[in-house]
Write a protein that holds these residues in place. Structure first.
Motif, mmCIF file in Angstrom:
data_model
loop_
_atom_site.group_PDB
_atom_site.id
_atom_site.type_symbol
_atom_site.label_atom_id
_atom_site.label_comp_id
_atom_site.label_asym_id
_atom_site.label_seq_id
_atom_site.Cartn_x
_atom_site.Cartn_y
_atom_site.Cartn_z
ATOM 1 N N SER A 33 -47.072 132.422 59.680
ATOM 2 C CA SER A 33 -46.598 131.744 58.472
ATOM 3 C C SER A 33 -45.210 131.171 58.727
ATOM 4 O O SER A 33 -44.533 131.550 59.683
ATOM 5 C CB SER A 33 -46.532 132.720 57.297
ATOM 6 O OG SER A 33 -45.593 133.735 57.546
ATOM 7 N N ASP A 34 -44.827 130.240 57.875
ATOM 8 C CA ASP A 34 -43.429 129.808 57.823
ATOM 9 C C ASP A 34 -43.075 129.648 56.354
ATOM 10 O O ASP A 34 -43.856 130.057 55.478
ATOM 11 C CB ASP A 34 -43.186 128.544 58.664
ATOM 12 C CG ASP A 34 -43.999 127.350 58.193
ATOM 13 O OD1 ASP A 34 -44.489 127.373 57.053
ATOM 14 O OD2 ASP A 34 -44.132 126.382 58.971
ATOM 15 N N SER A 35 -41.921 129.049 56.068
ATOM 16 C CA SER A 35 -41.489 129.005 54.665
ATOM 17 C C SER A 35 -42.411 128.149 53.794
ATOM 18 O O SER A 35 -42.402 128.253 52.582
ATOM 19 C CB SER A 35 -40.055 128.494 54.575
ATOM 20 O OG SER A 35 -39.976 127.220 55.152
ATOM 21 N N GLY A 49 -39.460 142.046 64.032
ATOM 22 C CA GLY A 49 -38.705 140.971 64.679
ATOM 23 C C GLY A 49 -37.475 140.604 63.863
ATOM 24 O O GLY A 49 -36.399 140.346 64.395
ATOM 25 N N PHE A 107 -42.259 131.552 61.935
ATOM 26 C CA PHE A 107 -42.580 130.901 63.216
ATOM 27 C C PHE A 107 -41.340 130.161 63.704
ATOM 28 O O PHE A 107 -41.384 129.017 64.097
ATOM 29 C CB PHE A 107 -43.782 129.966 63.023
ATOM 30 C CG PHE A 107 -44.535 129.696 64.285
ATOM 31 C CD1 PHE A 107 -45.094 130.737 65.020
ATOM 32 C CD2 PHE A 107 -44.699 128.399 64.763
ATOM 33 C CE1 PHE A 107 -45.795 130.494 66.192
ATOM 34 C CE2 PHE A 107 -45.396 128.139 65.935
ATOM 35 C CZ PHE A 107 -45.946 129.192 66.649
ATOM 36 N N ASN A 150 -37.428 130.997 65.846
ATOM 37 C CA ASN A 150 -37.077 131.424 67.196
ATOM 38 C C ASN A 150 -37.809 132.709 67.600
ATOM 39 O O ASN A 150 -38.465 132.766 68.631
ATOM 40 C CB ASN A 150 -35.551 131.591 67.275
ATOM 41 C CG ASN A 150 -35.104 132.018 68.645
ATOM 42 O OD1 ASN A 150 -35.411 133.116 69.081
ATOM 43 N ND2 ASN A 150 -34.402 131.158 69.349
ATOM 44 N N VAL A 151 -37.710 133.740 66.775
ATOM 45 C CA VAL A 151 -38.269 135.046 67.149
ATOM 46 C C VAL A 151 -39.804 135.016 67.119
ATOM 47 O O VAL A 151 -40.469 135.374 68.108
ATOM 48 C CB VAL A 151 -37.733 136.158 66.201
ATOM 49 C CG1 VAL A 151 -38.320 137.506 66.588
ATOM 50 C CG2 VAL A 151 -36.215 136.201 66.238
HETATM 51 P P1 NAD Z 1 -35.342 130.944 62.426
HETATM 52 O O1 NAD Z 1 -34.569 130.274 61.374
HETATM 53 O O2 NAD Z 1 -35.490 130.312 63.758
HETATM 54 O O3 NAD Z 1 -36.844 131.200 61.896
HETATM 55 C C1 NAD Z 1 -37.129 131.793 60.670
HETATM 56 C C2 NAD Z 1 -38.592 131.479 60.349
HETATM 57 O O4 NAD Z 1 -38.938 132.145 59.138
HETATM 58 C C3 NAD Z 1 -38.862 130.001 60.104
HETATM 59 O O5 NAD Z 1 -40.085 129.651 60.714
HETATM 60 C C4 NAD Z 1 -39.000 129.898 58.592
HETATM 61 O O6 NAD Z 1 -39.833 128.836 58.184
HETATM 62 C C5 NAD Z 1 -39.645 131.246 58.324
HETATM 63 N N1 NAD Z 1 -39.583 131.654 56.920
HETATM 64 C C6 NAD Z 1 -38.576 131.512 56.025
HETATM 65 N N2 NAD Z 1 -38.974 131.967 54.827
HETATM 66 C C7 NAD Z 1 -40.249 132.410 54.978
HETATM 67 C C8 NAD Z 1 -41.193 132.987 54.113
HETATM 68 N N3 NAD Z 1 -40.931 133.199 52.833
HETATM 69 N N4 NAD Z 1 -42.403 133.333 54.619
HETATM 70 C C9 NAD Z 1 -42.703 133.113 55.907
HETATM 71 N N5 NAD Z 1 -41.852 132.574 56.770
HETATM 72 C C10 NAD Z 1 -40.630 132.226 56.314
HETATM 73 O O7 NAD Z 1 -34.749 132.414 62.522
HETATM 74 P P2 NAD Z 1 -34.899 133.463 63.712
HETATM 75 O O8 NAD Z 1 -33.776 133.292 64.651
HETATM 76 O O9 NAD Z 1 -36.297 133.445 64.236
HETATM 77 O O10 NAD Z 1 -34.618 134.819 62.918
HETATM 78 C C11 NAD Z 1 -35.611 135.455 62.149
HETATM 79 C C12 NAD Z 1 -35.165 136.877 61.858
HETATM 80 O O11 NAD Z 1 -34.931 137.533 63.090
HETATM 81 C C13 NAD Z 1 -33.856 137.015 61.057
HETATM 82 O O12 NAD Z 1 -33.953 138.188 60.265
HETATM 83 C C14 NAD Z 1 -32.804 137.238 62.139
HETATM 84 O O13 NAD Z 1 -31.677 137.948 61.661
HETATM 85 C C15 NAD Z 1 -33.613 138.077 63.105
HETATM 86 N N6 NAD Z 1 -33.079 138.080 64.467
HETATM 87 C C16 NAD Z 1 -32.990 136.921 65.189
HETATM 88 C C17 NAD Z 1 -32.486 136.961 66.479
HETATM 89 C C18 NAD Z 1 -32.424 135.739 67.346
HETATM 90 O O14 NAD Z 1 -32.013 135.852 68.511
HETATM 91 N N7 NAD Z 1 -32.823 134.570 66.865
HETATM 92 C C19 NAD Z 1 -32.037 138.175 67.024
HETATM 93 C C20 NAD Z 1 -32.154 139.339 66.262
HETATM 94 C C21 NAD Z 1 -32.676 139.274 64.981
#
Ligand code: NAD
Length: 419
Positions: free
Chosen positions: A244-246, A318, A222, A224-225
């Motif tokens: 879910s989150d971490s 995502g 939960f 950014n994506v």
């Molecule tokens: P972020 O750090 O904003 O969010 C990651 C989320 O994952 C957090 O809510 C965290 O609590 C959760 N998380 C971590 N471990 C977890 C677990 N074991 N179970 C459930 N949730 C868990 O990161 P983001 O920017 O949302 O990126 C997430 C994924 O998307 C990454 O693989 C990133 O490479 C990919 N991505 C992001 C973007 C972008 O623009 N932000 C673009 C392309 C790809």
């Protein structure tokens, strides 16, 4: 290289997918051999004098995989376990992601093995500026344009822009994307990846005859994506039943109120404890009976064992690389419609492209223009992928890869080798 790192497995997965695509598209083996290796790898040492007077030394990477279709483009990740294989795998994905979206970019990725959560803001700035200085001779607005990734944000991009600008003696906002809006950043960039994921889910639902209104969705992650995908999906009537989150996961059969959940997460730092929701196991979320499952957190979570439990009709990736090769095989055998990462999360880089062209023209577009241009590009890429999926009678992952690798291969074959 470390043989057992997550990065090594990730790289093997990416190379496996590329090899498969080359075979499906009858691309000569010599082109696969060419694509297997990045054009340039930079490894830098980043010394930092800590507050206690001790000297720390961080390692940084910039991997430039291919510039056959345009300047290198790709994010910079700060994470303790970042290694060369992981950055290489991510750089390769960027090449194919940009190609799948028909963006005039190649692929690159960067990373610094550090834990920003344990660093002061001051140290983070010093690491960023030294890293930028060390790679400054190989980045630039027409050479290689970095962007944010895991644990880097608009502020880090502002430091990169400023360091590069100071070095060349003029303001160069177009050297990096994902900047703060008031420093040349793009409206809508923050929500762009999740919005793009939403567009691909909407199109997939349309294709499979699943009404979006009432469609049941589970989202792992939960951040950014995940957050923005959830917001857009629920605003179009989909029911986000689990997230879910971490720290944990929650479930509500009737659907969660996403806006309120965002406020709850902001206030408490976690999704657990949200009103009217039931706590569930994070792993259980992946096996829920839903229409759409969006892994938006980590790499390699849908392995063979998890894939066997997946009951979603659509898996929209995502996150980057959330499904292993074995997991993908199981999903495909079960007839799950997969929207692969290089398509489902391409909204971020597509908006980065829009930021870059605005910067080059010294223009600033309103959010509506950004999101409608993004939507147009995502829908076109989705339709191109579906057309390839039908033509080659392969799953969507193979189809998108075939589409992307063929575009890169054609450019390489046309350009030839010089000198
Ligand atoms: P972020 O750090 O904003 O969010 C990651 C989320 O994952 C957090 O809510 C965290 O609590 C959760 N998380 C971590 N471990 C977890 C677990 N074991 N179970 C459930 N949730 C868990 O990161 P983001 O920017 O949302 O990126 C997430 C994924 O998307 C990454 O693989 C990133 O490479 C990919 N991505 C992001 C973007 C972008 O623009 N932000 C673009 C392309 C790809």
């Amino acid at each position: 290289m470390n043989d057992t790192s997550i990065g090594t497995v990730f790289l093997e997965n990416v190379l496996g997918n590329v090899k498969n695509a080359c075979e499906l598209a009858n691309i000569p083996v010599e082109i696969y051999e060419f694509l297997k290796r990045p054009k340039r790898i930079i490894i830098v040492s980043i010394p930092l004098r800590a507050r206690d007077g001790s000297l720390k030394n961080f390692i940084g990477y910039r991997v430039q995989h291919s510039d056959a279709l345009g300047p290198y483009k790709g994010g910079i990740r700060y994470y303790p376990t970042v290694d060369l294989d992981e950055v290489t795998a991510l750089a390769m994905l960027m090449t194919y992601k940009c190609a799948a979206l028909s963006l005039p970019f190649g692929g690159a990725k960067g990373g610094v093995a550090c834990d920003p959560r344990k660093l002061s803001l001051e140290d983070l700035e010093r690491i960023t500026r030294r890293y930028t200085y060390m790679i400054s001779s190989v980045i630039g607005p027409y050479v290689d344009i970095p962007a944010p990734d895991v644990y880097t944000d608009a502020r880090v991009m502002a430091w990169i822009m400023d360091t590069y600008s100071q070095l060349v003696g003029r303001q160069v906002p177009e050297v990096v994307t994902g900047k703060p809006v008031y420093l040349g950043g793009c409206e809508g960039r923050e929500e762009a990846t999740g919005y793009g994921t939403f567009i691909t889910v909407r199109e997939a639902c349309k294709l499979l005859g699943i009404p979006l209104k009432g469609a049941r969705v589970a989202i792992q992650g939960f951040g950014n994506v995940g957050r923005h995908a959830a917001l857009h999906l629920s605003s179009f009537g989909a029911k986000v039943v689990a997230v879910s989150d971490s720290k944990g996961a929650i479930y509500r059969k009737e659907g969660l109120n996403v806006e309120k959940l965002i406020e709850h997460k902001k206030a408490t730092g976690e999704v657990r404890g949200f009103q009217d929701s039931t706590p569930i196991d994070g792993d259980e979320l992946l096996g829920l009976e839903v229409d759409v499952l969006i892994p938006a957190a980590l790499e390699g979570v849908i392995n063979k064992e998890v894939a066997e439990r997946v009951r979603a009709k659509i898996v929209a990736e995502g996150a980057n690389g959330p499904t292993t090769i074995e997991g993908n095989k199981v999903l495909q055998e079960k007839g799950v419609f997969i929207v692969p990462d290089i398509l489902a999360n391409a909204g971020g880089v597509t908006t980065s492209y829009l930021e870059w062209i605005q910067n080059l023209q010294r223009e600033h577009w309103p959010r509506e223009k950004v999101l409608s241009t993004l939507e147009e590009k995502m829908v076109k890429a989705f339709n191109d992928a579906v057309e390839t999926h039908r033509r080659i009678e392969a799953g969507m992952r193979d189809a998108v890869m075939v589409l992307a690798v063929s575009r890169v291969a054609l450019a390489i074959q046309t350009l030839g080798i010089w000198p």
